[in-house]
Design a protein around this motif. Structure first.
Motif, PDB file in Angstrom:
ATOM      1  N   GLY A  33       0.827  -1.197   0.000  1.00  0.00           N
ATOM      2  CA  GLY A  33       0.000   0.000   0.000  1.00  0.00           C
ATOM      3  C   GLY A  33       0.860   1.244   0.000  1.00  0.00           C
ATOM      4  N   THR A  34       0.216   2.376   0.173  1.00  0.00           N
ATOM      5  CA  THR A  34       0.923   3.661   0.187  1.00  0.00           C
ATOM      6  C   THR A  34       0.926   4.297   1.569  1.00  0.00           C
TER       7      THR A  34
ATOM      8  N   THR B  50       5.240   3.895   1.016  1.00  0.00           N
ATOM      9  CA  THR B  50       4.904   2.877   0.032  1.00  0.00           C
ATOM     10  C   THR B  50       5.617   1.574   0.381  1.00  0.00           C
TER      11      THR B  50
ATOM     12  N   GLY C 259      -2.708   2.239  -2.624  1.00  0.00           N
ATOM     13  CA  GLY C 259      -2.046   1.374  -3.576  1.00  0.00           C
ATOM     14  C   GLY C 259      -3.026   0.739  -4.543  1.00  0.00           C
ATOM     15  N   PRO C 260      -2.508   0.001  -5.521  1.00  0.00           N
ATOM     16  CA  PRO C 260      -3.384  -0.591  -6.544  1.00  0.00           C
ATOM     17  C   PRO C 260      -4.371  -1.602  -5.991  1.00  0.00           C
ATOM     18  N   ASP C 261      -4.059  -2.186  -4.828  1.00  0.00           N
ATOM     19  CA  ASP C 261      -4.970  -3.163  -4.234  1.00  0.00           C
ATOM     20  C   ASP C 261      -5.748  -2.589  -3.060  1.00  0.00           C
TER      21      ASP C 261
ATOM     22  N   HIS D 167      -8.553  -1.422  -2.787  1.00  0.00           N
ATOM     23  CA  HIS D 167      -9.969  -1.764  -2.733  1.00  0.00           C
ATOM     24  C   HIS D 167     -10.212  -3.173  -2.213  1.00  0.00           C
ATOM     25  N   ARG D 168      -9.169  -3.979  -2.082  1.00  0.00           N
ATOM     26  CA  ARG D 168      -9.347  -5.388  -1.774  1.00  0.00           C
ATOM     27  C   ARG D 168      -9.799  -5.582  -0.326  1.00  0.00           C
TER      28      ARG D 168
ATOM     29  N   ARG E 197       5.559  -2.838  -0.482  1.00  0.00           N
ATOM     30  CA  ARG E 197       5.147  -3.856  -1.442  1.00  0.00           C
ATOM     31  C   ARG E 197       4.839  -5.166  -0.716  1.00  0.00           C
TER      32      ARG E 197
END
Length: 444
Positions: A108-109, A172, A236-238, A240-241, A174
């Motif tokens: 995430g960020t 950020t 981050g790109p995920d 929403h998960r 990973r």
């Protein structure tokens, strides 16, 4: 030093009140944080066990108010346990700094940490805390040290029996990246809340070294985690998960027998496998070595029926719980064995609790243990009966057959030698990999 007298374990209702009760947002935006102020609401009956269980005086729990915790999801976790001998928890800490390295299974960020004083005998005062990117041992990468705050302050107090979240920190990270978390308790702390079997090296230094890049001051090492029970991420790109998986259980989930500092417990392997298949999901490890479903375990924590909600179901961003537990109930020698009917009733209650939260419940069969200290013909018969129920009853939404995955074809009651850590009960690194490979991603 004489240890304080044992006190009773908290009652289930009290324990639920202690987990992540938000006092309301302190700032606006995606990195909003809620300071958690919690308290015991009732005393409970005492239990005996291999290590003393402590709890706080009864307190009145505040009424929760809404916060924007929906932006956050678990990336790493460990279940708290009472203080015990054989580590630093019995004495606690005075003029010390703790440095602990954990590996995240989600990115995430923004990050924040969770601290627990569930088993403390006095308020836990934190003088300061940092996160950094790890280097070798206790050292961290130059320029990576970031100071955490709590309600925009560098210090904080975690009430007796309570849990606290830090403010969100823009950073950020990973999946499968490690973080070094450094805590400076404003000691003396008294006996410390601990997760006894970290399968990872932790570090302690005399004095204040929270901002050190070098690890040279951290001359003491141990293999337990203290106070740190969670790392959460946002953005981050995920971002929403909300499909994380909690692996819930005993020493086979905790990783007993796996290689130190190698992250080869079965939940670690499962997270790696899901990512390799292009189906990444956070996997949070809530195993406690020695834990039981229907009996309190002293130093192994409250029985699963009591700790399931605060440890597993209250995790943010989770959609599934994967339960592997019961071998200590039918094989333990420290307490009277339970019947298979009692164990099954306990699992039915775990499923009920998970479904009440809208979570998917996945169960696992109990692994072969012939040749271990737990094995008797009677205990083997109970294991077989439980596994038959697990496969056929339909109680769980899905079943992972770890019994068959680890069994020796030449003797199905015994673990395959290549998967055995040597005690005929706990898997080796290869065995934990086989457990992860036995999990059908579609079942989660």
């Amino acid at each position: 030093m004489t240890a304080p007298a044992p006190a009773p374990a908290p009652a289930p209702a009290a324990r639920r009140a202690l987990r992540r009760t938000a006092a309301g947002p302190l700032t606006a935006g995606p990195l909003t944080v809620a300071l958690l102020t919690t308290a015991l609401v009732a005393a409970s009956t005492s239990c005996t066990g291999p290590a003393p269980t402590r709890t706080a005086p009864a307190r009145t729990a505040p009424t929760p108010t809404p916060s924007d915790d929906g932006a956050w999801r678990g990336a790493w976790a460990a279940s708290p346990q009472p203080p015990s001998d054989g580590n630093w928890s019995e004495r606690g800490f005075a003029d010390h700094t703790l440095r602990q390295v954990v590996r995240l299974t989600a990115g995430g960020t923004g990050v924040r940490i969770e601290l627990s004083n569930r088993y403390g005998t006095m308020p836990l005062r934190i003088a300061g805390a940092t996160v950094a990117r790890p280097a070798e041992g206790a050292a961290v990468r130059p320029g990576s040290v970031r100071t955490l705050t709590f309600g925009k302050r560098p210090s904080a107090t975690v009430p007796v029996g309570g849990t606290l979240l830090s403010d969100g920190l823009p950073l950020t990270v990973r999946p499968f990246e490690s973080l070094t978390v450094t805590l400076r308790p404003a000691g003396p702390t008294g006996p410390a809340t601990v997760h006894r079997m970290a399968s990872a090296t932790g570090y302690r230094a005399a004095g204040d070294h929270r901002g050190d890049v070098s690890g040279s001051a951290f001359t003491e090492t141990g293999t337990s985690w203290y106070y740190l029970t969670g790392v959460e991420v946002t953005g981050g790109p995920d971002g929403h998960r909300r499909d994380g998986v909690v692996a819930f259980g005993d020493s086979l989930t905790d990783g007993h027998g796996s290689t130190l500092d190698a992250d080869r417990r079965y939940p670690d392997r499962l997270a790696e496998r899901l990512a390799a298949l292009g189906r990444p999901r956070a996997v949070l490890n809530h195993g406690i070595s020695g834990n039981k479903v229907v009996r309190h375990g002293g130093g192994a924590g409250e029985k699963a029926l009591d700790r399931f909600a605060p440890d597993a179901l209250d995790e943010r961003g989770v959609g599934t719980v994967l339960v592997l537990e019961g071998i200590n109930d039918i094989g333990g020698r420290l307490r009277p064995d339970v019947s298979v009917d009692e164990l099954i009733a306990g699992h039915r209650e775990l499923v009920r609790q998970a479904h009440a939260r809208g979570l998917k419940a996945v169960g696992a069969t109990l692994v072969p243990f012939k040749g271990s200290a737990y094995h008797t013909p009677e205990n083997e018969a109970q294991r077989d009966a439980f596994n038959r129920w697990m496969r056929a009853s339909g109680t769980y939404d899905a079943v992972i057959d770890l019994d068959r995955a680890l069994a020796d074809p030449a003797d199905p009651d015994r673990m395959r030698p290549a998967y055995d850590s040597g005690d005929h009960l706990h898997p080796s690194d290869a065995g934990y990999r086989a457990m992860a490979e036995a999990v059908d991603p579609g079942a989660l």
